[in-house]
Design a protein around this motif. Structure first.
Motif, PDB file in Angstrom:
ATOM      1  N   GLY A 148      -0.812  -1.732  10.000  1.00 13.82           N
ATOM      2  CA  GLY A 148      -1.449  -0.619  11.123  1.00 13.82           C
ATOM      3  C   GLY A 148      -3.177  -0.511  11.061  1.00 13.82           C
ATOM      4  O   GLY A 148      -3.718  -1.413  10.894  1.00 13.82           O
ATOM      5  N   LEU A 149      -3.479   0.727  11.345  1.00 11.22           N
ATOM      6  CA  LEU A 149      -4.951   1.167  11.250  1.00 11.22           C
ATOM      7  C   LEU A 149      -5.618   0.613  10.040  1.00 11.22           C
ATOM      8  O   LEU A 149      -6.489  -0.179  10.187  1.00 11.22           O
ATOM      9  N   ILE A 150      -5.301   0.848   8.798  1.00 12.19           N
ATOM     10  CA  ILE A 150      -5.969   0.409   7.575  1.00 12.19           C
ATOM     11  C   ILE A 150      -5.853  -1.169   7.455  1.00 12.19           C
ATOM     12  O   ILE A 150      -6.975  -1.757   7.188  1.00 12.19           O
ATOM     13  N   GLY A 151      -4.606  -1.547   7.466  1.00 13.71           N
ATOM     14  CA  GLY A 151      -4.330  -3.038   7.207  1.00 13.71           C
ATOM     15  C   GLY A 151      -5.405  -3.887   8.222  1.00 13.71           C
ATOM     16  O   GLY A 151      -6.049  -4.796   7.878  1.00 13.71           O
TER      17      GLY A 151
ATOM     18  N   TYR B  75       0.789  -9.343   7.346  1.00 14.93           N
ATOM     19  CA  TYR B  75       2.322  -9.109   7.337  1.00 14.93           C
ATOM     20  C   TYR B  75       2.448  -7.632   7.648  1.00 14.93           C
ATOM     21  O   TYR B  75       2.100  -6.775   7.308  1.00 14.93           O
ATOM     22  N   ASP B  76       3.825  -7.640   8.223  1.00 19.31           N
ATOM     23  CA  ASP B  76       4.387  -6.359   8.641  1.00 19.31           C
ATOM     24  C   ASP B  76       5.827  -6.355   8.759  1.00 19.31           C
ATOM     25  O   ASP B  76       6.360  -7.375   8.955  1.00 19.31           O
ATOM     26  N   ILE B  77       6.317  -5.069   8.404  1.00 16.08           N
ATOM     27  CA  ILE B  77       7.790  -5.200   8.635  1.00 16.08           C
ATOM     28  C   ILE B  77       8.405  -5.439  10.068  1.00 16.08           C
ATOM     29  O   ILE B  77       9.585  -6.155  10.266  1.00 16.08           O
ATOM     30  N   TYR B  78       7.655  -4.997  11.031  1.00 12.45           N
ATOM     31  CA  TYR B  78       7.756  -5.274  12.358  1.00 12.45           C
ATOM     32  C   TYR B  78       7.013  -6.528  12.907  1.00 12.45           C
ATOM     33  O   TYR B  78       5.856  -6.314  13.056  1.00 12.45           O
ATOM     34  N   PRO B  79       7.730  -7.653  13.216  1.00  9.99           N
ATOM     35  CA  PRO B  79       6.801  -8.738  13.747  1.00  9.99           C
ATOM     36  C   PRO B  79       5.945  -8.475  15.066  1.00  9.99           C
ATOM     37  O   PRO B  79       4.821  -8.853  15.093  1.00  9.99           O
TER      38      PRO B  79
ATOM     39  N   PRO C  99       2.727   2.801   4.916  1.00 12.07           N
ATOM     40  CA  PRO C  99       2.607   4.315   5.080  1.00 12.07           C
ATOM     41  C   PRO C  99       2.530   5.057   3.620  1.00 12.07           C
ATOM     42  O   PRO C  99       3.245   4.377   2.464  1.00 12.07           O
ATOM     43  N   GLU C 100       2.028   6.255   3.568  1.00  9.82           N
ATOM     44  CA  GLU C 100       1.942   6.860   2.320  1.00  9.82           C
ATOM     45  C   GLU C 100       3.130   7.454   1.673  1.00  9.82           C
ATOM     46  O   GLU C 100       3.302   8.715   2.138  1.00  9.82           O
ATOM     47  N   SER C 101       3.906   6.735   1.010  1.00 11.41           N
ATOM     48  CA  SER C 101       5.255   7.417   0.528  1.00 11.41           C
ATOM     49  C   SER C 101       5.395   6.509  -0.880  1.00 11.41           C
ATOM     50  O   SER C 101       5.388   5.305  -0.752  1.00 11.41           O
TER      51      SER C 101
ATOM     52  N   LEU D 134       8.493   4.372  -0.561  1.00  9.46           N
ATOM     53  CA  LEU D 134       8.200   3.035   0.292  1.00  9.46           C
ATOM     54  C   LEU D 134       7.254   2.011  -0.544  1.00  9.46           C
ATOM     55  O   LEU D 134       7.559   0.784  -0.345  1.00  9.46           O
ATOM     56  N   LYS D 135       6.370   2.490  -1.128  1.00  6.09           N
ATOM     57  CA  LYS D 135       5.513   1.734  -1.894  1.00  6.09           C
ATOM     58  C   LYS D 135       6.105   0.897  -2.792  1.00  6.09           C
ATOM     59  O   LYS D 135       5.943  -0.149  -3.301  1.00  6.09           O
ATOM     60  N   ARG D 136       7.219   1.746  -3.768  1.00  8.31           N
ATOM     61  CA  ARG D 136       8.055   1.161  -4.771  1.00  8.31           C
ATOM     62  C   ARG D 136       8.450  -0.160  -4.169  1.00  8.31           C
ATOM     63  O   ARG D 136       8.774  -1.025  -4.806  1.00  8.31           O
TER      64      ARG D 136
ATOM     65  N   SER E  33      -3.486   3.374  -0.938  1.00 11.99           N
ATOM     66  CA  SER E  33      -3.167   4.592  -1.075  1.00 11.99           C
ATOM     67  C   SER E  33      -4.149   5.528  -1.329  1.00 11.99           C
ATOM     68  O   SER E  33      -4.910   5.412  -1.953  1.00 11.99           O
ATOM     69  N   SER E  34      -3.844   6.771  -0.398  1.00  9.63           N
ATOM     70  CA  SER E  34      -4.969   7.857  -0.411  1.00  9.63           C
ATOM     71  C   SER E  34      -4.955   8.972  -1.558  1.00  9.63           C
ATOM     72  O   SER E  34      -5.785   9.579  -2.059  1.00  9.63           O
ATOM     73  N   CYS E  35      -3.573   9.084  -2.002  1.00 11.15           N
ATOM     74  CA  CYS E  35      -3.430  10.102  -3.006  1.00 11.15           C
ATOM     75  C   CYS E  35      -2.392   9.588  -4.193  1.00 11.15           C
ATOM     76  O   CYS E  35      -2.402  10.312  -5.208  1.00 11.15           O
TER      77      CYS E  35
ATOM     78  N   VAL F 212     -12.359   4.542   2.933  1.00 10.64           N
ATOM     79  CA  VAL F 212     -12.335   5.581   3.777  1.00 10.64           C
ATOM     80  C   VAL F 212     -12.271   5.362   5.190  1.00 10.64           C
ATOM     81  O   VAL F 212     -13.078   4.436   5.581  1.00 10.64           O
ATOM     82  N   ASN F 213     -11.860   6.342   6.059  1.00 11.08           N
ATOM     83  CA  ASN F 213     -11.688   5.720   7.335  1.00 11.08           C
ATOM     84  C   ASN F 213     -12.860   6.194   8.043  1.00 11.08           C
ATOM     85  O   ASN F 213     -13.563   7.181   7.958  1.00 11.08           O
ATOM     86  N   PRO F 214     -13.406   5.198   8.746  1.00 12.97           N
ATOM     87  CA  PRO F 214     -12.926   4.080   9.211  1.00 12.97           C
ATOM     88  C   PRO F 214     -13.900   2.940   8.340  1.00 12.97           C
ATOM     89  O   PRO F 214     -14.948   2.855   8.006  1.00 12.97           O
TER      90      PRO F 214
END
Ligand code: NAI
Length: 318
Positions: free
Chosen positions: A15-18, A35-39, A96-98, A101-103, A123-125, A147-149
């Motif tokens: 996504g954005l950060i990747g 890589y992404d889960i969605y080709p 995404p920040e979860s 999901l990260k685990r 991860s931001s937090c 830090v974005n961008p």
């Protein structure tokens, strides 16, 4: 050969950060696999990256010593996690920040992590301690929070978890410096890491002053933009203290009492899900930046940050 390269970097989540990380590492001459889960997201990311690198080159803000075409050529996509990680020395996770999901993603990567590899999360937090506990290779993981961008704001917060090997932290810092980012290293995990702890302390006071009717929202932002901001683009708060007296010890002797009296009037942190206050700020913001113009204003912000980054590079070279 335009595709000649340094060690391979793997980006998990495009996504954005990747996408920003891919451009940063390729600017440093690294081979990058995303890589992404969605080709279809991998294809979209590769297209965006190629377009952005070409645009940055045209605008004169492309990073690195090789041209946009050479950098684009270093980046490829994969729809297979194992293949993405194969031969990489460094993995930057950008899902995404979860924590859940990260685990899941870190556990999927675990069998492919070698003793040469570092696996960082953007991860931001969420500190790694919250999701790598069950992994065989947890000592090779850490946070590298951009830090974005990230292409134009170089800070990266490196936050080791309780199990992270010191050599993993050191290797991450050296790699990020080599590609032109500006890493800082925390000694351990704390909520908000460093940047958000500082940012929230500023936001809290801004919110409280606004609620007290002391200044308009525009004037509060002006305090940063035309006051503290320009200074902080070059020297931090501690150096500011050092320069504003005969050194920092003298500053403390002269000003600590006064600063303490001011700080004693601070109230506890405000609760920012206080919607009525947010609605009043929005009403004022709408006059200059209506919600439908927010995306344009983000583009404008990124251009300004690119210009500041270019200025800082130019000043450093002198
Ligand atoms: P995003 O939503 O733009 O991208 C996330 C990508 O991960 C998507 O392409 C999605 O398809 C992919 N993904 C979802 N599940 C996946 C899985 N199981 N395996 C592989 N890929 C998967 O999110 P964004 O903004 O790029 O954020 C990524 C991370 O970076 C988050 O942890 C976020 O907190 C952090 N971050 C974000 C910043 C920002 O300003 N957006 C700034 C600094 C850090």
């Amino acid at each position: 050969d335009v595709c000649e390269s340094k060690e391979k970097i793997a980006i998990v989540g495009s996504g954005l950060i990747g996408q920003f990380w891919a451009m940063i590492f390729s600017s440093g001459g690294h081979k990058v696999t995303i890589y992404d889960i969605y080709p279809e997201q991998v294809s979209k990311a590769l297209q965006n990256i190629a377009a952005n690198l070409a645009l940055y080159e045209k605008q004169g803000c492309l990073r690195g010593q090789i041209n946009a075409e050479q950098q684009t050529c270093l980046i490829s996509g994969s729809n297979d996690l194992q293949e993405c990680l194969k031969g990489a020395v460094y993995v930057q996770e950008c899902v995404p920040e979860s924590a859940d999901l990260k685990r899941k993603v870190f556990e999927q990567m675990d069998p492919f992590i070698t003793s040469e590899m570092v696996v960082a999360t953007s991860s931001s937090c969420i500190g790694v301690s919250q999701f790598v506990g069950g992994m065989a290779n947890k000592h090779r993981t850490l946070v590298a929070h951009p830090v974005n961008p990230p292409y134009f704001v170089p800070l990266v917060e490196i936050v080791p978890g309780p199990w992270t090997l010191p050599e993993v932290t050191a290797k991450t810092r050296a790699l990020l410096e080599a590609v032109g980012q500006s890493p800082v290293t925390l000694s351990k995990e704390v909520p908000g890491f460093a940047l958000n702890r500082i940012q929230y302390s500023i936001i809290n006071e801004c919110w409280n002053m606004y609620k007290d009717g002391l200044l308009s929202a525009a004037d509060i932002d002006k305090v940063m933009v035309d006051g503290l901001g320009p200074r902080y683009a070059f020297i931090g708060p501690l150096e500011t203290m050092h320069l504003n007296a005969d050194g920092i010890v003298d500053y403390c002797k002269r000003y600590a009492q006064g600063a303490y009296s001011v700080c004693s009037t601070f109230t506890p942190p405000p609760i920012m899900y206080d919607v009525p206050t947010a609605e009043r700020v929005l009403e004022e913001m709408q006059a200059t930046i209506p919600l439908e113009k927010v995306a344009d204003r983000r583009k404008w912000r990124d251009q300004r940050l690119a210009a500041l980054a270019a200025l800082k590079t130019q000043l450093k070279e002198k």
